[in-house]
Scaffold this motif. Structure first.
Motif, short mmCIF file in Angstrom:
data_model
loop_
_atom_site.label_atom_id
_atom_site.label_comp_id
_atom_site.label_asym_id
_atom_site.label_seq_id
_atom_site.Cartn_x
_atom_site.Cartn_y
_atom_site.Cartn_z
N GLY A 1 48.34 33.74 59.33
CA GLY A 1 46.93 33.97 59.08
C GLY A 1 46.44 32.92 58.24
N SER A 2 45.22 33.14 57.78
CA SER A 2 44.42 31.99 57.14
C SER A 2 44.32 32.33 55.69
CB SER A 2 43.03 32.13 57.87
OG SER A 2 43.16 31.66 59.17
N ILE A 3 44.75 31.12 54.97
CA ILE A 3 44.61 31.28 53.36
C ILE A 3 42.91 31.19 53.19
CG2 ILE A 3 44.91 30.53 51.35
CD1 ILE A 3 47.70 29.62 52.25
N VAL A 4 42.47 32.06 52.65
CA VAL A 4 41.03 31.91 52.26
C VAL A 4 40.62 31.57 50.91
CG1 VAL A 4 40.36 33.58 54.11
CG2 VAL A 4 40.68 34.55 51.75
N ALA A 5 41.68 31.83 50.10
CA ALA A 5 41.58 31.30 48.88
C ALA A 5 42.86 31.07 47.85
CB ALA A 5 40.71 32.12 47.99
N ARG A 6 43.09 30.03 47.02
CA ARG A 6 44.09 30.03 46.49
C ARG A 6 43.56 29.95 44.96
NH1 ARG A 6 43.96 26.79 50.75
NH2 ARG A 6 45.95 26.44 52.01
N GLY A 7 44.48 30.43 44.10
CA GLY A 7 44.38 30.34 42.70
C GLY A 7 45.17 30.59 41.76
N TRP A 8 44.93 30.37 40.34
CA TRP A 8 45.92 30.33 39.38
C TRP A 8 45.30 31.34 38.55
CZ3 TRP A 8 50.57 28.24 39.21
CH2 TRP A 8 50.95 27.06 40.06
N TYR A 9 46.14 32.28 37.97
CA TYR A 9 46.08 33.32 36.91
C TYR A 9 47.13 33.17 35.65
CZ TYR A 9 42.94 35.60 40.54
OH TYR A 9 42.13 35.91 41.41
N ARG A 10 46.73 33.82 34.57
CA ARG A 10 47.70 33.55 33.35
C ARG A 10 47.55 34.90 32.80
NH1 ARG A 10 44.91 29.27 29.55
NH2 ARG A 10 43.09 30.73 28.90
N GLN A 11 48.76 35.39 32.12
CA GLN A 11 48.99 36.56 31.15
C GLN A 11 49.68 36.17 29.99
OE1 GLN A 11 50.68 39.79 33.35
NE2 GLN A 11 49.56 41.18 31.93
N ALA A 12 48.96 36.25 28.92
CA ALA A 12 49.33 35.91 27.68
C ALA A 12 49.94 37.53 27.18
CB ALA A 12 48.50 35.47 26.65
#
Length: 119
Positions: A29-40
């Motif tokens: 498929g198509s990657i429509v968005a890439r991201g980074w998240y974090r959890q402390a």
């Protein structure tokens, strides 16, 4: 099978830099968005930065001017360059890919990488 594999976390002193990488494989498929998240510890997972398929970027206020998200389509890899790190940046960082396939959207996550910033 979709895989997102992160690397680049570690221990760094305040003011230092790290670069996180996220290598994607098996995506149909198509990657429509890439991201980074974090959890402390004791906190909810939060958005750090995203980059759209068109190259537009978005950053959380605490990291603006210090972090940069980028991608290398040829390598199916995207990055998070983190400069001027602060102790409050300490968290497990997760990469995310939003994929559109068969007229549906899917979220995929990496396994997480620990970033620890000492004061």
């Amino acid at each position: 099978q979709v895989r997102l594999v992160e690397s680049g976390g570690g221990l760094v002193q305040a003011g230092g830099s790290l670069r996180l990488s996220c290598a994607a494989s098996g995506i149909i498929g198509s990657i429509v968005a890439r991201g980074w998240y974090r959890q402390a510890p004791g906190k909810q997972r939060e958005l750090v930065a995203t980059i759209s398929s068109g190259g537009g970027t978005n950053y959380a206020d605490p990291v603006k001017g210090r972090f940069t998200i980028s991608r290398d389509n040829a390598k199916n890899t995207f990055y998070l360059q983190m400069n001027s790190l602060k102790p409050e940046d300490t968290a497990v960082y997760y990469c995310n890919a939003k994929v559109r396939a068969f007229m549906q959207d899917y979220d995929y996550w990496g396994q997480g990488t620990q970033v620890t910033v000492s004061s």
